[in-house]
Design an enzyme around this catalytic site. Structure first.
Site, short mmCIF file in Angstrom:
data_model
loop_
_atom_site.label_atom_id
_atom_site.label_comp_id
_atom_site.label_asym_id
_atom_site.label_seq_id
_atom_site.Cartn_x
_atom_site.Cartn_y
_atom_site.Cartn_z
N CYS A 1 2.77 -3.50 4.02
CA CYS A 1 2.00 -2.32 4.40
C CYS A 1 2.67 -1.75 5.65
CB CYS A 1 0.51 -2.64 4.59
SG CYS A 1 0.11 -3.72 5.98
N GLY A 2 1.98 -0.89 6.37
CA GLY A 2 2.62 -0.26 7.51
C GLY A 2 3.07 -1.25 8.57
N THR A 3 2.17 -2.13 8.94
CA THR A 3 2.49 -3.16 9.93
C THR A 3 2.72 -4.54 9.30
OG1 THR A 3 0.15 -3.67 10.17
CG2 THR A 3 1.08 -2.05 11.72
N HIS B 1 8.71 -24.74 8.02
CA HIS B 1 7.55 -25.46 8.56
C HIS B 1 6.27 -25.21 7.77
CE1 HIS B 1 9.25 -26.19 12.90
NE2 HIS B 1 10.11 -26.48 11.95
N ILE C 1 0.15 -6.28 8.72
CA ILE C 1 -1.03 -7.03 9.17
C ILE C 1 -2.15 -6.99 8.13
CG2 ILE C 1 -2.84 -7.17 10.92
CD1 ILE C 1 -0.79 -5.96 12.91
N GLY C 2 -2.54 -5.79 7.74
CA GLY C 2 -3.67 -5.67 6.81
C GLY C 2 -3.42 -6.39 5.50
N ASP D 1 0.86 -1.17 0.00
CA ASP D 1 0.00 0.00 0.00
C ASP D 1 0.91 1.24 0.00
OD1 ASP D 1 0.93 0.16 2.59
OD2 ASP D 1 -1.03 0.31 3.54
N ARG E 1 6.91 -34.15 8.36
CA ARG E 1 5.68 -34.07 9.14
C ARG E 1 4.85 -32.82 8.83
NH1 ARG E 1 9.77 -32.01 12.21
NH2 ARG E 1 9.33 -30.25 13.62
N HIS E 2 5.49 -31.84 8.23
CA HIS E 2 4.78 -30.58 7.95
C HIS E 2 3.86 -30.69 6.74
CE1 HIS E 2 7.32 -28.79 10.94
NE2 HIS E 2 8.38 -29.21 10.30
C1 RB5 Z 1 -1.99 2.59 6.74
O1 RB5 Z 1 -2.03 3.74 7.53
C2 RB5 Z 1 -1.90 1.34 7.60
O2 RB5 Z 1 -3.09 1.16 8.29
C3 RB5 Z 1 -1.60 0.12 6.74
O3 RB5 Z 1 -0.43 0.33 6.04
C4 RB5 Z 1 -1.40 -1.18 7.49
O4 RB5 Z 1 -0.52 -1.04 8.55
C5 RB5 Z 1 -2.64 -1.90 7.87
O5 RB5 Z 1 -2.60 -3.01 8.40
#
Ligand code: RB5
Length: 162
Positions: free
Chosen positions: A67-69, A100, A71-72, A8, A134-135
């Site tokens: 992305c920033g984290t 694994h 996660i998204g 992103d 095993r994996h």
């Molecule tokens: C963008 O500000 C941020 O929310 C996105 O990059 C990300 O970290 C979402 O999980």
């Protein structure tokens, strides 16, 4: 290897760094965007899914999403059945996600890792083979879960096609 990469706006600068890193190692890289660090209307879900789709279809062997984290975009990639995206913001999980989990999509957070660590995570992840053994059966269980919840292809919720 053929590798698709996507981010992103928050991951744009790290994406450019990692593209150069992979090309320097000799990989063929397909950049699916973002192409700017300005905040767009569409967000990480588009490129996350697009990278995962190319991996699952076999168009490329691996995918990298940022992305920033992390996660998204890893959640978005994992909505594509078979993607098995792994969020790895450290070297140990990068290695384990290959050994694994046979993860074929690597997710990282540009606001979590610095460029030096991100490059090292990428190198370890690309170089580490799946351990098999095993994996294999464990990973096949993921396909069973996907099949249980699969309702067929489509955009599903009236959103625009990815
Ligand atoms: C963008 O500000 C941020 O929310 C996105 O990059 C990300 O970290 C979402 O999980």
């Amino acid at each position: 290897m053929k590798i698709a990469i996507g981010s992103d706006h928050a991951g744009f600068h790290l994406k450019q760094v990692l593209i150069a890193e992979m090309q320097a190692i000799g990989h063929e890289v397909f950049d699916l965007g973002a192409f700017t660090d300005e905040q767009p209307a569409d967000d990480y879900h588009l490129t996350g899914a697009q990278v995962a789709e190319r991996v699952v279809s076999g168009a490329v062997e691996r995918g990298v999403v940022i992305c920033g984290t992390g996660i998204g975009i890893s959640i978005a990639a994992n909505k594509v059945p078979g993607a098995d995206a792994a969020l790895c913001n450290d070297l140990f999980t990068a290695q384990m996600s290959r050994e694994h989990n046979d993860a074929k999509v690597l997710a990282m957070g540009s606001r979590v890792v610095g460029e030096g660590l991100a490059k090292e995570i990428l190198r370890v992840w690309l170089a580490t083979p799946f351990a098999g053994g095993r994996h294999i059966a464990r990973n096949q269980n993921l396909r069973r879960i996907e099949a249980r919840y699969s309702r067929g292809a489509g955009t599903g919720g009236g959103g625009r096609a990815l």
